[in-house]
Each structure stands twice: as C-alpha cells, then as structure tokens.
Design a protein around this motif. Structure first.
Motif, short mmCIF file in Angstrom:
data_model
loop_
_atom_site.label_atom_id
_atom_site.label_comp_id
_atom_site.label_asym_id
_atom_site.label_seq_id
_atom_site.Cartn_x
_atom_site.Cartn_y
_atom_site.Cartn_z
N THR A 408 7.05 21.60 27.07
CA THR A 408 5.97 20.85 26.45
C THR A 408 5.94 19.39 26.91
O THR A 408 4.98 18.69 26.67
N GLY A 410 5.75 18.66 29.97
CA GLY A 410 4.97 18.65 31.20
C GLY A 410 5.79 18.67 32.47
O GLY A 410 5.26 18.51 33.56
N GLU A 413 7.35 23.27 36.55
CA GLU A 413 6.53 23.38 37.75
C GLU A 413 6.23 24.82 38.12
O GLU A 413 5.84 25.12 39.24
N GLU A 417 -1.73 25.17 39.86
CA GLU A 417 -2.76 24.81 38.88
C GLU A 417 -4.12 24.65 39.51
O GLU A 417 -4.24 24.26 40.68
N PRO A 428 0.55 15.47 28.40
CA PRO A 428 0.63 16.78 29.06
C PRO A 428 1.39 17.79 28.22
O PRO A 428 2.38 17.46 27.55
N GLN A 429 0.93 19.02 28.26
CA GLN A 429 1.62 20.12 27.58
C GLN A 429 1.37 21.38 28.39
O GLN A 429 0.23 21.78 28.60
N ARG A 430 2.44 22.01 28.86
CA ARG A 430 2.32 23.18 29.73
C ARG A 430 2.85 24.39 28.99
O ARG A 430 3.97 24.40 28.52
N VAL A 432 3.50 28.29 29.77
CA VAL A 432 3.55 29.20 30.91
C VAL A 432 4.48 30.36 30.61
O VAL A 432 5.54 30.18 30.02
N HIS A 541 -2.28 24.39 31.29
CA HIS A 541 -1.74 23.03 31.29
C HIS A 541 -2.75 22.15 30.57
O HIS A 541 -3.90 22.03 31.01
N ARG A 543 -3.99 18.52 28.54
CA ARG A 543 -3.84 17.11 28.21
C ARG A 543 -4.48 16.94 26.86
O ARG A 543 -5.68 17.18 26.72
N PHE A 551 -7.96 20.44 30.41
CA PHE A 551 -6.98 21.49 30.66
C PHE A 551 -7.22 22.11 32.03
O PHE A 551 -8.29 22.01 32.63
N VAL A 554 -2.97 27.68 34.86
CA VAL A 554 -1.78 27.81 35.69
C VAL A 554 -1.79 29.21 36.28
O VAL A 554 -1.88 30.21 35.56
#
Length: 574
Positions: A408, A410, A413, A417, A428-430, A432, A541, A543, A551, A554
C-alpha cells in the motif's frame, strides 16, 4: 452556547450534564420566561398519543418550531433504565425538545433515533423521571403537574411552543468543544479461524473470506467515542466493524472505573439464512458514514432492539502501559416475558499505551447465546487484536496476497502499468495479485467539493468472492476484465468495465468483448480508457486522497524469452 426564545437571545452556561442519559441543564440570565409542567412519566401508557416539539433539520426547514404527532410505541426497561420508544418522525433538531402528552405536559425529552436507511419511525425519549433526578443534583425542585384537560392540536401548539427554545452551539475558535474531534486513518487485517467441520446453527463459524483487510477513516472524540466511520468490513457475531474494534471510550482523568450504555439495533437475515453469523447492529442516535452494512442484494433483514453495556476497570499500571479490564454485554429486549433471542457476554484485558495515546492489544473471550426455532445454542468465541510493529507490518505486507492490499506504500513493482487516468494528486496505493487475474471491481462512493466521486475501487479475483461494497460488476463465465472506461477530472467520478474473452494462451481477446453499465456518473464529455490491450489485468494502482484522484491498471508482465521453457532443443514455440 446561545438560547433563542421568541425574539430574544441569551448566552447560556451548562450547569449540569448527565452523559448516560444525554441530558443537560442550561442557565440563562433571564426571568419570567414561559414554562411547561413536568408530568409523571411512570403513568405513561403504551400507544398513548404524544407530540414531539423542537427544531428538526433547521438547516433545511428553517429555525421555526415544529410539532410532530406520534405515540408511545414501546416502553423499554433495560439495565435498570426506562426509555420511551416513539413511533413518530424525529430528526436531528428534535433532540432536547419536549415530548408532551395531550394536556401539553412534558413526559420526556426527545433524545435520539435509530438512523439506518431501512428504518423509519424509531425515536427515543428520556422520561421526565431522569430529568427530575438531574435537577435534584442542583437542588432544583419542581411541583408535580396538576391534572389538566386534553387539548386539540392547535390549542396544544399554542400552549407548548412559546416555551421551547432553539439552542445554538457555536464551534470553531473560541467555540464549545474546540479541537476535540479527530480524524484517524485506520488499516487492519482480519483473520478468522475455526475447525473446518464446525457448524453453528447451520452456518459455518468462519465468514466466507477468512483473511481480509481494510483501510478506513474514523471520526472520534478525544475520549474515544466514535462519531462516524468510512469502513465497511463488518465482523461476525456482534463484534461490530473492523475499524471501530480498536477504539475504546476512556474514562475521565482520575477515574479507575467507568462504563457506557446505549440502545442498539440488531439486524439478522430472515428465512433460511436467519442463522447467519453476521449479526449487524446500528447505534442509537448515530448514523455511520458508511451506511447499512448489508446492501440491496442481501437477504431481507429483521431488526431487534437491544442494550449494549461496556464496563471498564483500571487494574494495573506499569510505566506507560496500563491494563484495563473490559466487560461487554449485549442483550435483546425481552418481550412478554420471553427469553432474549441474542445475548453476548464477555470480558478481556485491554493494554493501553499512555505515551503513544492508543491501545496496544486486547485479549477477549465471549459467549454468544442465540435462540431460534425453539432451540438455544451457546457459542464460545475469542478475539484478539494487536498493533503491529512497523518491521512486522512491512514483512507481512511484503509476503501477503492481494486481499491484504499488499504494497500500500506504492513500492511494489509486480506487473506493468497502463497510464494513469484522472488527476495528478493522491497517495499511491497498489493492490496486486500476481497469481490471479481480475474478474471485476467492487466500488463505493463519496463526495468531494459537492460532487459524487469514487472513494473505493477493489479488484475481485474470483467470481465467487463475497461482495462487500454497494456497487460493482463481475465478468460473465469465460470473460475477465480487460479495460476500464473512466469519467475523469481531478478525481474519478465514474467507471465502466470492459470484459474480454479469456483465450487458451492466457491472453484476452479484445475483439470478443462487452461493456458493462456505468458505475457512478457517466461522462458528459469525452471519457478516457485504461486498457491492457489483451494483457491480463492482475491489479490496480490508485492515487487517492479522500476519494480516488486517478488510477491505472496493473497488467501481467510477459515472461522474457530466455525464461520460457522449450520442450525440445531447437524447437520453435508457437
């Protein structure tokens, strides 16, 4: 605090306050004001006609006194307290106003309502007996009301309304209660464990997803009273919402024991799902930011009023760490002498860190007793929560699946994206899951600058995954998410999912696709698209601030050629 009566306004002082019953005595420097008499609340009967007088929704309806016709829908006796259930329409602004009988005599003070989107006409009033008790603490004694004559509506209004004042509480610099409310960011993970074969009244002990997480915001007072929340992840068996579990009301300075009491509303599914462990509940007089935990797709609900009591005792002090014994009781209000349908009792030890200003952990054991279909079942439960050290939290996030909202911060990797769609701001919050693909999204909405916008966007990695948010869409069998159309701006106002057929090679066929309905506001102008161009989508991903600013999708990263297996040396792969 200002008191407005007629054409005059006076500054007011609070001279007495009964927090348990939500009552206060105010003093103004005035004399010869019109008054009302207090009737004996012990003589009030079920279904007796009443009028609630006050200033409901004054910001919408104006600052003129309003009169609402109602009756006594129930007389609740819980934990030694008497509360009147009023079946009329009471709203914010009725609080503190008199509940009067047909003679214009005060039998109670309107205090609150059950605020839920599927509940109407459930208000409460504090009997005048409690008012007299509070007045006695200041040696204020009133003569009992004389027997009066019944008045028709207009005559009653003329008799009562001149004595009902509008109270204005001014916030801000120099105002009442300044800087005592706080907004807290919350993130938490829930793990539920039970023997696989254990079944309680036809429902498995563990919820459908036994490993879930959530981020939320809490609005709390400095003493730990939760005024509102955004989180929606609800725990089973009356433990409430995950985000509110760790917030406990504190006592006043110097207190070694304290307690809180309130009326709650227990919501249970009806019919075949009536034994569901997910007993939801709503508070007396408080409307959650997130609304009702069960969406329209959930089963029909039945509601039962109950009392909730929390008792605390400070038992040990070790430097900054304080041990507090907590007892918790919830019991539905019995009717006609019947046994309660739900009763929850438990106790545990809470460890509070004075230096940090928040609790560290709670170990808690409870017993749930439920009556249904002429059978009573007792279920032992235990719950433990603890605040994770940063190192352990980082390690957990690094190895966690997508349902824990990994990375979370960010930094993850995994995957490629698409370009971001929307505004440039936000944290940022990813989210996946490298080992799965996205079949759809769950969505929730909030408001920013008066405009409805997407506040949560959660990828769904399974067609059987339990839906928790009020909006969203899932792919048909054989399809998966391939692209998203966006109504963009400085923040995301709406999304439209595009589903593509899954090919045997794991890619998506953009030529065999279909488009879902708009979730949120459709664009009035040009929309933007985030697309994988046939690459499987494995996450999102974001924002985001208060709502999602932008967003990107991914995508599953294609393996480099040297990493591909060959079945025979020199053989070309197709």
């Amino acid at each position: 605090i200002e008191v407005v009566l007629g054409q005059q306004t006076w500054p007011a002082d609070v001279v007495a306050f009964d927090k348990e019953h939500d009552l206060a005595i105010l003093h103004v420097a005035a004399a010869n004001l019109p008054t009302l008499s207090l009737a004996n609340s012990e003589a009030v009967e079920l279904a007796e006609e009443m009028r609630a007088v006050g200033y409901p929704l004054s910001d919408l309806l104006g600052e003129s006194v309003k009169v609402t016709r109602c009756s006594i829908g129930g007389i609740l006796n819980a934990s030694g307290r008497k509360v009147f259930h009023v079946d009329g329409s009471v709203n914010p602004g009725n609080s503190g106003g008199p509940l009067v009988n047909e003679m214009g005599q005060v039998v109670g003070v309107t205090s609150s309502k059950l605020a839920r989107e599927d509940i109407d006409g459930v208000g409460f009033a504090v009997p005048t007996g409690e008012v007299l008790t509070l007045l006695e603490t200041k040696r204020i004694r009133l003569s009992p009301a004389a027997k009066g004559q019944k008045l028709d509506g207009p005559a009653l209004a003329k008799r009562v309304t001149p004595s009902v004042a509008l109270i204005k509480v001014i916030f801000g610099p120099g105002g009442y209660n300044t800087a005592r409310h706080f907004v807290l960011d919350f993130s938490g993970r829930m793990i539920t464990t039970a023997p696989k074969s254990q079944v309680i009244l036809g429902a498995r002990l563990a919820p459908p997803n036994d490993d879930e997480s959530e981020t939320a915001k809490l609005l709390v007072t400095e003493r730990g009273e939760v005024l509102g929340r955004t989180g929606k992840l609800q725990l089973p068996y009356l433990f409430g919402h995950l985000c509110t579990l760790v917030v406990e009301p504190l006592g006043e300075p110097g207190q070694r024991s304290w307690k809180t009491e309130r009326i709650i509303l227990i919501a249970q599914p009806t019919g075949q799902q009536s034994q569901s462990p997910f007993l939801g509940f709503g508070c007396r007089g408080r409307a959650d930011f997130g609304g009702f935990p069960f969406g329209p797709s959930q089963p029909q609900m039945m509601h039962t009023m109950a009392t909730e009591t929390r008792s605390y005792e400070l038992t040990k002090e070790d430097g900054n760490l304080v041990s507090i014994k907590k007892k918790y009781d919830v019991e539905t209000v019995a009717t006609s002498g019947s046994a309660p349908s739900v009763k929850l009792t438990g106790e545990g030890v809470l460890t509070f860190n004075r230096a940090q200003g928040f609790p560290e952990k709670l170990e808690y054991k409870v017993t749930l007793v439920r009556g249904a279909n002429n059978a009573t079942t007792t279920t032992p439960l235990s719950i433990e929560w603890r605040r994770l050290p940063q190192a352990e939290l980082d390690e957990l996030r690094a190895g966690s699946p997508a349902s824990l909202q990994a990375a979370t911060d960010g930094k993850s990797e995994a995957g490629d994206e698409t370009a971001f769609v929307g505004g440039p701001r936000g944290k940022p919050q990813r989210i996946v899951n490298e080992n799965s693909i996205v079949y759809g999204f769950d969505c929730d909405f909030g408001y920013w600058n008066g405009t409805r916008a997407v506040s949560q966007l959660v990828p769904l990695y399974s067609r059987t995954e339990t839906r928790r948010l009020p909006a969203g869409e899932m792919a048909r069998d054989g399809y998966a998410l391939g692209a998203v159309n966006v109504n963009p701006g400085d923040y995301v106002l709406g999304v439209q999912l595009v589903f593509m057929r899954m090919r045997d090679d794991g890619q998506l066929d953009s030529n065999d696709s279909y488009t879902g309905e708009w979730i949120g506001a459709p664009p009035k102008g040009k929309m933007q698209t985030a697309s994988g161009n046939g690459s499987p989508v494995i996450g999102v991903h974001l924002r985001r601030g208060a709502v999602i600013d932008a967003f990107a999708l991914v995508l599953k990263r294609k393996k480099p050629v040297e990493a591909q297996d060959k079945s025979a040396a020199g053989q070309d792969l197709k």
